[in-house]
Each structure stands twice: as structure tokens, then as C-alpha cells.
Design a protein around this motif. Sequence first.
Motif, PDB file in Angstrom:
ATOM      1  N   GLY A   1       5.573 -51.887  14.370  1.00  0.00           N
ATOM      2  CA  GLY A   1       6.997 -52.187  14.445  1.00  0.00           C
ATOM      3  C   GLY A   1       7.903 -50.984  14.289  1.00  0.00           C
ATOM      4  N   ILE A   2       7.380 -49.793  14.472  1.00  0.00           N
ATOM      5  CA  ILE A   2       8.165 -48.573  14.306  1.00  0.00           C
ATOM      6  C   ILE A   2       8.876 -48.211  15.603  1.00  0.00           C
ATOM      7  CG2 ILE A   2       7.964 -46.095  13.827  1.00  0.00           C
ATOM      8  CD1 ILE A   2       5.657 -46.981  11.852  1.00  0.00           C
ATOM      9  N   SER A   3       8.246 -48.499  16.720  1.00  0.00           N
ATOM     10  CA  SER A   3       8.812 -48.214  18.037  1.00  0.00           C
ATOM     11  C   SER A   3       8.566 -49.406  18.946  1.00  0.00           C
ATOM     12  CB  SER A   3       8.148 -46.963  18.625  1.00  0.00           C
ATOM     13  OG  SER A   3       8.549 -46.750  19.962  1.00  0.00           O
ATOM     14  N   ASP A   4       9.434 -49.557  19.942  1.00  0.00           N
ATOM     15  CA  ASP A   4       9.192 -50.619  20.922  1.00  0.00           C
ATOM     16  C   ASP A   4       8.303 -50.127  22.056  1.00  0.00           C
ATOM     17  OD1 ASP A   4      10.874 -49.062  22.494  1.00  0.00           O
ATOM     18  OD2 ASP A   4      12.481 -50.548  22.582  1.00  0.00           O
ATOM     19  N   GLY A   5       8.009 -48.850  22.077  1.00  0.00           N
ATOM     20  CA  GLY A   5       7.110 -48.288  23.071  1.00  0.00           C
ATOM     21  C   GLY A   5       7.719 -48.031  24.426  1.00  0.00           C
TER      22      GLY A   5
ATOM     23  N   MET B   1       1.197 -43.775  19.944  1.00  0.00           N
ATOM     24  CA  MET B   1       2.199 -44.717  20.449  1.00  0.00           C
ATOM     25  C   MET B   1       1.772 -46.151  20.184  1.00  0.00           C
ATOM     26  SD  MET B   1       3.635 -42.956  23.987  1.00  0.00           S
ATOM     27  CE  MET B   1       2.447 -43.829  24.930  1.00  0.00           C
ATOM     28  N   ALA B   2       0.499 -46.455  20.408  1.00  0.00           N
ATOM     29  CA  ALA B   2       0.000 -47.807  20.161  1.00  0.00           C
ATOM     30  C   ALA B   2       0.145 -48.179  18.686  1.00  0.00           C
ATOM     31  CB  ALA B   2      -1.456 -47.917  20.607  1.00  0.00           C
ATOM     32  N   TRP B   3      -0.143 -47.227  17.803  1.00  0.00           N
ATOM     33  CA  TRP B   3       0.016 -47.472  16.365  1.00  0.00           C
ATOM     34  C   TRP B   3       1.475 -47.747  16.019  1.00  0.00           C
ATOM     35  CZ3 TRP B   3       3.002 -44.832  12.849  1.00  0.00           C
ATOM     36  CH2 TRP B   3       2.835 -45.206  11.513  1.00  0.00           C
TER      37      TRP B   3
END
Length: 116
Positions: free
Chosen positions: A23-27, A16-18
Motif C-alpha cells: 500500500g505504499i505505491s499504486d504502481g 515495485m511489487a513490494w
Amino acid sequence: DGVDTSGGSTWSEKGMAWAVANGISDGSDPTGRISREQLVTMLYRYAQSQEMNLEGAADLAAYPDNAAVASYAQEALAWAVGKGIVTGTSDGRLNPEGTATRGQFAVIMYRFSHQG
């Protein structure tokens, strides 16, 4: 991508941090359900980060629910349809806000990994 995602306080923490850092996910809502348009948008952002071929976007006007596609996901969904990653549901809709089932997730990931 060759990133070590082992370790962390949860099995998904480093992955998730990666994804957030790249910029792939906003988390947000990491344990929540994922919509079809969210899944495709993350794949599109990953493809961008890997400098994959993003040409060949489709016109979404052929789908009766094309107006339901969120603005952030329009380019990604057009790309996914153009590449054959998403072909629509059995009733001819995109169902962008619908939860991606495990089966849909598997098919989308398979098509993504085998797209040209």
C-alpha cells in the motif's frame, strides 16, 4: 525492511511489487517523474507500515501554495513538514506538484532516515 528485491525482469520489478502489495505505491507510471507530494506520501505510507511515530504534523497554512496540495497528500505533507523532512523551497513554497530533483530527493531521504 529486509525484503529481497533482487532478480526480476527489471532492476525495479520486485521493489515495485513490494511497494504496491504494502500500500505504499499504486504502481502507476513507474518510469515517470515523481512529484514532491508523491514522494512524501510514499514515505508517509512506509512510515505507517513500519509503525513509526507519525505525531507532530504541521499546519500548512503558512505556505502560500498550500491549496495546491492534493487531498491524498495533505496529511503526509503536514507530517513531513512537522518532522522537518520537507522545509519548503527557497521561495517559501511547498511546490507539491513540482518534480522532485535528485538533490531534493537526496535531502528528503536523508532527513527521513534521520528523523526522530
